[in-house]
Motif scaffolding. Sequence first.
Motif, mmCIF file in Angstrom:
data_model
loop_
_atom_site.group_PDB
_atom_site.id
_atom_site.type_symbol
_atom_site.label_atom_id
_atom_site.label_comp_id
_atom_site.label_asym_id
_atom_site.label_seq_id
_atom_site.Cartn_x
_atom_site.Cartn_y
_atom_site.Cartn_z
ATOM 1 N N ASN A 50 -11.818 -3.479 -4.367
ATOM 2 C CA ASN A 50 -11.681 -4.534 -4.288
ATOM 3 C C ASN A 50 -10.462 -4.430 -4.390
ATOM 4 O OD1 ASN A 50 -10.893 -7.438 -4.523
ATOM 5 N ND2 ASN A 50 -13.145 -7.735 -4.645
ATOM 6 N N HIS A 51 -9.609 -4.907 -4.144
ATOM 7 C CA HIS A 51 -7.849 -4.401 -4.078
ATOM 8 C C HIS A 51 -7.200 -5.533 -4.713
ATOM 9 C CE1 HIS A 51 -7.273 -1.961 -0.666
ATOM 10 N NE2 HIS A 51 -8.269 -1.410 -1.189
ATOM 11 N N CYS A 52 -7.505 -6.553 -4.609
ATOM 12 C CA CYS A 52 -7.390 -7.979 -5.417
ATOM 13 C C CYS A 52 -7.860 -7.564 -6.962
ATOM 14 C CB CYS A 52 -7.835 -9.142 -4.925
ATOM 15 S SG CYS A 52 -6.931 -10.887 -5.983
ATOM 16 N N HIS B 114 -4.617 -2.652 4.390
ATOM 17 C CA HIS B 114 -4.733 -4.124 3.681
ATOM 18 C C HIS B 114 -3.970 -5.279 4.622
ATOM 19 C CE1 HIS B 114 -3.685 -0.615 0.625
ATOM 20 N NE2 HIS B 114 -2.932 -0.505 1.471
ATOM 21 N N MET C 184 -4.140 -6.075 -6.855
ATOM 22 C CA MET C 184 -3.307 -5.704 -6.006
ATOM 23 C C MET C 184 -3.137 -7.574 -4.865
ATOM 24 S SD MET C 184 -3.528 -3.478 -2.573
ATOM 25 C CE MET C 184 -1.662 -3.489 -1.138
ATOM 26 N N GLY D 88 0.813 -1.288 0.047
ATOM 27 C CA GLY D 88 -0.118 -0.062 0.078
ATOM 28 C C GLY D 88 0.823 1.530 0.270
ATOM 29 N N GLN E 274 -8.388 -4.853 -8.996
ATOM 30 C CA GLN E 274 -7.264 -4.457 -8.843
ATOM 31 C C GLN E 274 -5.884 -4.013 -9.114
ATOM 32 O OE1 GLN E 274 -8.772 -0.790 -9.693
ATOM 33 N NE2 GLN E 274 -10.708 -1.785 -9.235
ATOM 34 N N CYS F 197 -4.591 -8.901 -1.093
ATOM 35 C CA CYS F 197 -4.615 -8.239 -0.138
ATOM 36 C C CYS F 197 -6.330 -8.191 -0.765
ATOM 37 C CB CYS F 197 -4.527 -6.562 -0.629
ATOM 38 S SG CYS F 197 -5.722 -5.522 0.261
ATOM 39 N N LEU G 202 -2.592 1.108 -4.464
ATOM 40 C CA LEU G 202 -3.328 -0.375 -4.351
ATOM 41 C C LEU G 202 -1.910 -1.572 -5.247
ATOM 42 C CD1 LEU G 202 -6.719 -0.215 -5.060
ATOM 43 C CD2 LEU G 202 -5.966 0.155 -2.633
ATOM 44 N N CYS H 297 -8.219 -14.199 -5.169
ATOM 45 C CA CYS H 297 -8.732 -13.731 -4.318
ATOM 46 C C CYS H 297 -8.934 -14.089 -3.785
ATOM 47 C CB CYS H 297 -9.679 -12.900 -5.173
ATOM 48 S SG CYS H 297 -8.369 -11.569 -6.719
ATOM 49 N N GLN I 163 -8.972 -6.872 1.056
ATOM 50 C CA GLN I 163 -9.589 -5.694 1.447
ATOM 51 C C GLN I 163 -10.421 -4.665 -0.043
ATOM 52 O OE1 GLN I 163 -11.132 -2.951 2.586
ATOM 53 N NE2 GLN I 163 -9.289 -2.406 4.138
ATOM 54 N N THR I 164 -11.412 -4.568 0.551
ATOM 55 C CA THR I 164 -13.426 -4.653 -1.049
ATOM 56 C C THR I 164 -13.766 -3.268 -0.677
ATOM 57 O OG1 THR I 164 -15.041 -6.107 0.910
ATOM 58 C CG2 THR I 164 -13.413 -7.309 -0.772
#
Length: 299
Positions: free
Chosen positions: A232-234, A169, A238, A140, A236, A225, A145, A180, A227-228
């Motif tokens: 949604n970080h994954c 994160h 990440m 992060g 994206q 990661c 991200l 994910c 985190q949503t």
Amino acid sequence: MQDGFDSGFIPVADDNVNGPFQDAQFVVMDTNPVWVYCRQANHCQQGMVFAINPGDKFDAFQAAATGNTATSSSVSSSAEVTSSPAPPSPPPASATSPSISTVTATVTVSGTQQVTTYGSFPGSAAPTAVVSSDHSVIVGGPNRLVFDPPNITAQIGDTITFHFQQKNHTATQSTFANPCKSLTETSMNGQTGFDSGFMPVADGTTNFPTFTIKINDTAPIWAFCKQTAPVNHCAQGMVFAANAIESGPNNFEAFQAKAKQSAPGDANSTLPANAAGRLQVNHNAGVVITVLGLFLGLL
């Protein structure tokens, strides 16, 4: 295999060099292939497999055993927890199984040096355990991200330390097949993947929390990661990999591409998945309750 033969664990002491040794017998009833592995710790992932009448399929079988479906890393925090093995699975139909090279390494186990031999994919990290080096990964940061670096090569005995920066994160182990979703969630045989948990970091913080894992073998490690919110970080992209085999189909670029395609719904949605589920359950309860569910979900 259900109803398949299993010798059970057969311990042999280090000082028992002349026997007697225990046997396990199997009667061959036909010429069909028989596939066998050792289910101790991560022995299967290191290529400890056996076959009867495999034809020309043994290399593919061993490649599947040492492939990308499972990893065996351990969390180095207050206690060390090692993941359980996964049974061998056939390689993807579109994948070409690379050849396996035999590696002999001297490793340190509980303070004692031992020699181990196992199969390793070309391009895997060279084995070492004499000196442990730490790989620093930034997670992060302001308006970022990313895992930085997102893809590394680590040797046996090394550690990977995730340094968490702004916002909130995680570093959560997954698999190539399900980028994910946590390994703990997707495992069919009780594997427990590492998970840092959420690490909230406020703007202006200079003392960043860390989370460290230890490398026990050269099998690929996949992480994301979870985190949503607000996105949604994954989805994206990440994600993170260690010891991905870049010369094969299951490389980091393919892993990240699967992550960007795997999250349900719009990856840019600002509504967390749990809030969406809450709204769906309560949509008949009236406008006030629906708005309250949205408000709580965003919190």
